[in-house]
Every structure is written in C-alpha cells, then in structure tokens.
Design an enzyme around this catalytic site. Structure first.
Site, mmCIF file in Angstrom:
data_model
loop_
_atom_site.group_PDB
_atom_site.id
_atom_site.type_symbol
_atom_site.label_atom_id
_atom_site.label_comp_id
_atom_site.label_asym_id
_atom_site.label_seq_id
_atom_site.Cartn_x
_atom_site.Cartn_y
_atom_site.Cartn_z
ATOM 1 N N ASP A 1 0.725 -1.329 0.087
ATOM 2 C CA ASP A 1 0.020 0.223 0.021
ATOM 3 C C ASP A 1 0.755 1.202 -0.090
ATOM 4 O OD1 ASP A 1 -2.394 1.484 0.155
ATOM 5 O OD2 ASP A 1 -3.071 0.695 2.034
ATOM 6 N N ASP A 2 0.230 2.402 -0.367
ATOM 7 C CA ASP A 2 1.137 3.388 -0.329
ATOM 8 C C ASP A 2 1.507 4.100 0.800
ATOM 9 O OD1 ASP A 2 -1.596 4.301 -0.111
ATOM 10 O OD2 ASP A 2 -1.320 6.197 -0.855
ATOM 11 N N ASP B 1 -1.659 4.819 7.805
ATOM 12 C CA ASP B 1 -1.972 5.830 8.849
ATOM 13 C C ASP B 1 -2.627 5.660 10.115
ATOM 14 O OD1 ASP B 1 -3.201 8.430 9.852
ATOM 15 O OD2 ASP B 1 -3.616 9.315 7.877
#
Ligand code: PRP
Ligand code: MG
Length: 164
Positions: free
Chosen positions: A89-90, A93
């Site tokens: 995934d980028d 968070d």
C-alpha cells in the site's frame, strides 16, 4: 490536518526503489498484491524492479465518518493467504486498512512507502516516517501549476510596500 508532506513522482520512485532493494535481498517472492488504489503505483514500480509479473489487487472502498472512523468495504480480493507474497500500500495512517490486510493475508509480507505512528507496527517494512498530524499528498492527487511572482502580491502606497 494543518501540515502537508508533498510527494513528487520522482521521490516516490526513489523511495520505492529503496524498498525494492530490501525486498530483493530478503526472499524469493511469488507475487505482488496491490492495495487499490493507493498501492497501485508503488506495485507497478516494485513489479519492474523485482521482475515480478504476477501482480494482483485487493480493492477496498472507504468513505469518511471522520479521520479515525472510516467505513471500509472489501470489494475484490486476490486469492490466497499471502504466502511468499508482497502486499503493498502507499501508506499506513490509523492502521484501519492494515488490520483488514492482516486478516485477509496472514502470511503476507505487508509493506508501505510511508508510515505514521498509529499504524507503523502493523507493517513489516516501510521507508519514510511521517508524523501523525501531517497529511501526505500523493503525486496522483496533484498537478503542477503556475504561481505568480511574489512582487505581484504587493503594491506601493506613499512609498510603503503593502500587501494587496
Ligand atoms: O491506515 P489508514 O487510516 O487505513 O489509511 C491508509 C489508507 O488510506 C488510503 O486509502 P483510501 O482508503 O483513502 O483509498 P484509496 O487508496 O482508494 O485512495 C491509503 O491509500 C491507505 O490505503
Ligand atoms: Mg488506499
């Protein structure tokens, strides 16, 4: 979130190459699963660097209640338990998406490019630490645009420089 961390295309490629280097040393991999949509661009870069042509997706749609309470739904899932597979995934968070990935693919090696404190223990590897209160702005969400010179924001009145 007041502060922003701007990611450019070339910096994203540099960070992803760094991650690819570490992944190459680690294992022989059978495939890559991109967490769509944020993981799609990093997965293409990893695919090229690692010479892995088998790239699949897990597609998660999300909408905001608020920052900490996102509603998420898995709308498409690559098969398997993730053995010898990189899931990318980028960013991580709050860790909400990462928890879903861990449940879906318990054997996978889960990586991101960016990690904030709330989520970073949920990934196996990542490249850049980002503070929790900073918003990461990805290159596909931006455009390069003209800004006028500073001097045009001011005028001179009675020999004094005044902001227009
Ligand atoms: O750790 P979390 O709080 O779950 O946040 C991280 C996730 O949020 C973003 O995706 P988003 O759900 O916004 O959708 P997108 O990838 O389709 O843009 C990002 O690409 C991660 O997948
Ligand atoms: Mg995402």
């Amino acid at each position: 979130m007041s502060e922003k961390y701007i990611v450019t295309w070339d910096m994203l490629q540099i960070h992803t190459r760094k991650l690819a280097n570490r992944l190459l040393q680690r294992h022989s991999w059978n495939g890559i699963i991109a967490v769509s949509r944020g993981g799609l661009v990093p997965s293409a870069l990893l695919s090229r660097e690692l010479g892995i042509r088998c790239v699949d997706t897990v597609c998660i749609s999300s909408y905001n209640y608020n920052y900490l309470k996102k509603k998420r739904k898995v709308i498409k899932k690559a098969e398997g338990n993730g053995e010898q597979v990189i899931v990318i995934d980028d960013l991580v968070d709050t860790g909400g998406t990462a928890k879903i990935i861990r449940n879906l693919y318990p054997k996978a090696y889960f990586v991101t490019i960016f990690a904030k404190p709330m989520g970073r223990l949920l990934v196996d590897d990542y490249v850049i630490d980002i503070p929790q209160n900073v918003w990461i702005e990805q290159p596909w969400d931006m455009s390069i645009s003209y800004i006028p010179p500073l001097v045009q924001e001011y005028k001179i009145k009675n020999n004094i420089l005044i902001k227009k």
